[in-house]
Structures are given as C-alpha cells and as structure tokens.
Motif scaffolding. Sequence first.
Motif, PDB file in Angstrom:
ATOM      1  N   ILE A 143      -0.979  -5.694   1.501  1.00 33.26           N
ATOM      2  CA  ILE A 143      -2.393  -6.084   1.580  1.00 33.26           C
ATOM      3  C   ILE A 143      -2.510  -7.504   2.132  1.00 33.26           C
ATOM      4  O   ILE A 143      -1.664  -8.352   1.882  1.00 33.26           O
ATOM      5  N   SER A 178      -2.899   2.006   6.917  1.00 32.19           N
ATOM      6  CA  SER A 178      -2.496   0.896   6.055  1.00 32.19           C
ATOM      7  C   SER A 178      -1.331   1.235   5.156  1.00 32.19           C
ATOM      8  O   SER A 178      -0.749   0.351   4.522  1.00 32.19           O
ATOM      9  N   VAL A 209       0.862  -1.176   0.000  1.00 31.05           N
ATOM     10  CA  VAL A 209       0.000   0.000   0.000  1.00 31.05           C
ATOM     11  C   VAL A 209       0.903   1.232   0.000  1.00 31.05           C
ATOM     12  O   VAL A 209       1.492   1.588   1.034  1.00 31.05           O
ATOM     13  N   THR A 244      -8.211  -4.400   9.375  1.00 31.18           N
ATOM     14  CA  THR A 244      -7.551  -3.296  10.100  1.00 31.18           C
ATOM     15  C   THR A 244      -8.536  -2.434  10.870  1.00 31.18           C
ATOM     16  O   THR A 244      -8.256  -1.983  11.974  1.00 31.18           O
ATOM     17  N   LYS A 258       2.141  -0.842   4.356  1.00 26.78           N
ATOM     18  CA  LYS A 258       1.931  -2.249   4.680  1.00 26.78           C
ATOM     19  C   LYS A 258       1.479  -3.006   3.436  1.00 26.78           C
ATOM     20  O   LYS A 258       0.977  -2.423   2.485  1.00 26.78           O
TER      21      LYS A 258
END
Length: 529
Positions: free
Chosen positions: A135, A130, A120, A159, A133
Amino acid sequence: MLRVIKASQQRKISLATLLTGLVSLSVLLTLTILLIASYQSSKKSLIDTTLTLNLTNASKMSQTIDSLFKSMRSSLYKSATFYSNMSSMTEDEIYSNLELIRYSSNYFNSIALVDETGLVRSMSPKSIGSAGKYITTEESKTALALQQPYLSKPYIAATTGRLLVFMSEPIYDMNGTYRGYISGTIYLQEENILNMIFRSNPTDEIGSHFYIVENEGRLLFHQDTNRIGEDISANQVVRKLIQGQSGHEQTVSLKGEALLAGYVKVPANGWGVVVASPIDVVNDQLEQHIGAVLLYMMLPFLMLLLVVIGFARKLAKPFVTLADLVSKIGRDKVEIPEIKQHWNREADLLTKSIRYAISDIKKQTDQLTHEAMTDPLTGLTNRRTLEIIMHQWMEEQTPFSIIIMDIDRFKSINDTYGHQAGDEVLKHFAQIITSTVRPGDVCCRFGGEEFIALISHAAIDEAFLVAERIRHTLEKNIHPIGQPITVSQGIAHYPSHSASAEELIHMADQALYKAKQSGRNQTHIAKFR
C-alpha cells in the motif's frame, strides 16, 4: 341667488352615488385584503411545509445511509472474522471469497485484503492490479496503523485515478494477533451503492435536489457527478452539519440561490444529508394559488357588488352595521350581537345568518383550541400547553414542583396485550393522576407512557407525598390488563432546582432515570447543583 344654489347642488354628490361608491370601494378593498391575507398565509404555509418536507426527506435518507453503513460495517466485520486464519488459505481461496463478498452484498466497488506488513494479499476485481503490491496511500497506511475500524476521507487513488472512500475492518487471528485489515471501496463518481439507492429520488418531482457531504464538507454524492469531491464547507448549512447540527432553514447557496433546506447528520459515519428546494418553487405555487383564488372569487364578488349597489339606498344602515361586525372577524374579539328585527326582510335574514355563522365559527374555534391543548387519548393537557403554563407560572414567580412519571415496562404491556390494552392502561393512569392532585394543579401527557404533573405552591416534600400517593394508588388499583402496574417518578422544584423550564424538566427526568436504574416503582428527587 338661484344660480348660486343650483351651482352648489351640482357640486354635491348624491346619496345614491355616495352609497354606490362607498359600497363598491368596500367590496374592492375586502377583495384586496383577502388576497393579501391569503398570499401571506399561503406563503408562510408553503415555506413551512417545504422546510418540513425537506427535513423529513433528509431524515429518511440519513436513516437509510445509517442503516446501510451499519450493514456494510457488519459485512466487513464478518469477513474479517472469516480471514482470521488467512495464513492457512491459498491465494485462490482468498480471492474467491473476496469475489463472493463483493457480488453477494453489492456494497463495494472493490474489496482488498491487506496483511500486517502492508502487502495487498488479494484484490477484487483483479483488474485493479494492486494484488501483490504494498500500500502507498496515506489513507491505507492510516487504516493499517490504527488497527481498528476506519472510514477514510475522499481521496484520489494513485493506481486508478478514481475519487473514492473506503472503510476497513481489522483482522485478528485466534491468538489476538493483528494480521492486517479487509477494506471495501466506494467509487464516488461511478456506479456505487449510494446512487443505486438514491437514483430515483422523489424530491426531484417538486423541484428539490439533495446531496451528501462528509464530515469536513466535501461532496460525496450529487446529481452533478462533476461536483463530487468539491469542498463546500463554506456553505452555511454544511457548516452546521460539520458542527453536528440538524434542522431546516432558509439559506443561500454558494452560487447565491435562495433555498429552503432540510439537513440531517448521519450517526453511523458523521456524514450529512441536505435536501434543498429553490424559493422560486414556492413563488410559482403562490402565483398559481392567487390565480385560482382570483378565478373563483371574481365572479361571486362581481355579482355581490351589483346586488349591493342595487339595494344600497334601502339597505344602507343594516349593511353598514354588518360590515363593521364582519370587518372585526379575525382581528378583534367579536361579541355576538343580540338579534334585532329589521324592517327589511333580507337584512333581517342576513343579520341572523351572520350571527349564527359567527357563533358556529366561535364554537369551532373553541373546539380546535381545546383539541390543540389536549391529549386526545387521555383528555389531559398536552406538551405544548404544559410548556405554556410553566412559562406563565415562572413569569408570575409562582413556585411549583414538577413530577415526571413513566409507566414501568410499558413496552412489554403493548407487546403482550396489544396497543389497545396499552391505551386503556394510559387512560386508567391518567384518571388516577387527576383524582390524586388538586383541582388547580396541571396534569399532562408528555409523550408515550410519560406523564407530568405540575403542583403549584408545593414544596419538594409535599410533591413527594403526592407522587407517592399516585404510585401506591396505581400499584394497588385494579388494572385493565389484570396485572400489577407500577410507575417510576422524578421530582424537581421551581425555583429551588432551576429557573429554566427546560432545565427543570431535564433535572426531573434525570431523577426519573435514577428511579428506573434503582429498580423502578419508586420516586426520586432531583439533586441540587
């Protein structure tokens, strides 16, 4: 002996009493019949109206969602094009543009940019956390692997714990290399684009409600947000939406509530919209209607009853005759009687008034029947009448040919010369058709600029000659717009091509389409199967 006669007389009912009782009973029965008829007629009318209204509302909402998702998809596509060179952009530039996209369109609750490795790169808003990080959800991995536009099913994000759907658009660089995707997310149980649009829904005013389901039967939008995400695929209407059907019908909800539902499939994403009204709404309206009918009819009927009872002896014979006549109205074909002079002035006037009323009703009925069977613009029969005649001929085993005609480039005539000129062209073409076919043939305006002629006892080659005469006459004739007008035509034959009216029209329409594809201004015959 005298006592026996007196006792026998006492047991007899007097003529006045008999007439009074019979007339009173007749008036009361008439009132009851009117109420029952009014109740049944109003019930059917209210149910049909509610179903049609719900279908119309569902269609409008479906069109709104369809347009919305096309705009959302277009927005993501433009953004994907913008990020085709994201490798040369800084993180701040990427994030700033994501923020701009989210706030300018207001389509999505959040927007993410994911590269080809599943990282991401950026997320708006940042508070989701996010960014940076990889996916993890199956839906995100599916979107990454597909490398094409994608719309997820409802799922709970790991999340944030939110119930959401997202749509994505693939990103390709200038060399055509896949670089990831950009996705927009809708939070189903929070403020989103759907409840922004449908928050003040007009169906609420008549006791109706609506909901949106995805293509496997899960709720995406509902007035009760706690039900969003619920699987209602067992619902009869939802099952039909899953199968791709649209329509309206009486149904029963999963909670056992009787409903009048209209349902429409959304073309852009496969979702479905259902607008439903409780059957109790119709029953409440019926009760109000019957109450109003009773209120307005009670006093006139009571007055009529008193008048009829007062004149029962003198007016028995003429009133019985009139009652017999009136009782047949609406049930049997009523022949208007000749005017006969009655010794009683009121009975004589009433007889004449009823005769004139029945005559007027007959004229209005005949006029309404004619209007229901005729196209108001061209004077030709309409589609409903055409279908009735086709089925009648088929039941009688009468062979016939069907010619479907479509004026070429009619839209450009309306756009260039206006709809009034277009109407003149339609009337002009209708006159050409009626003057070309035989008196026993049927000419119909099927819809818009499309016309149909049924040529009875005509083989395909004979129908082809008729069609060509129509085409040549139109092409060479003087037209309302002063410009050449042409027509394309398709022909099918019963029973050679098909024994089904719907299939016959379809085959003729396919032949018409072939004529259009082949350059217009020509006639084609349907192929045999």
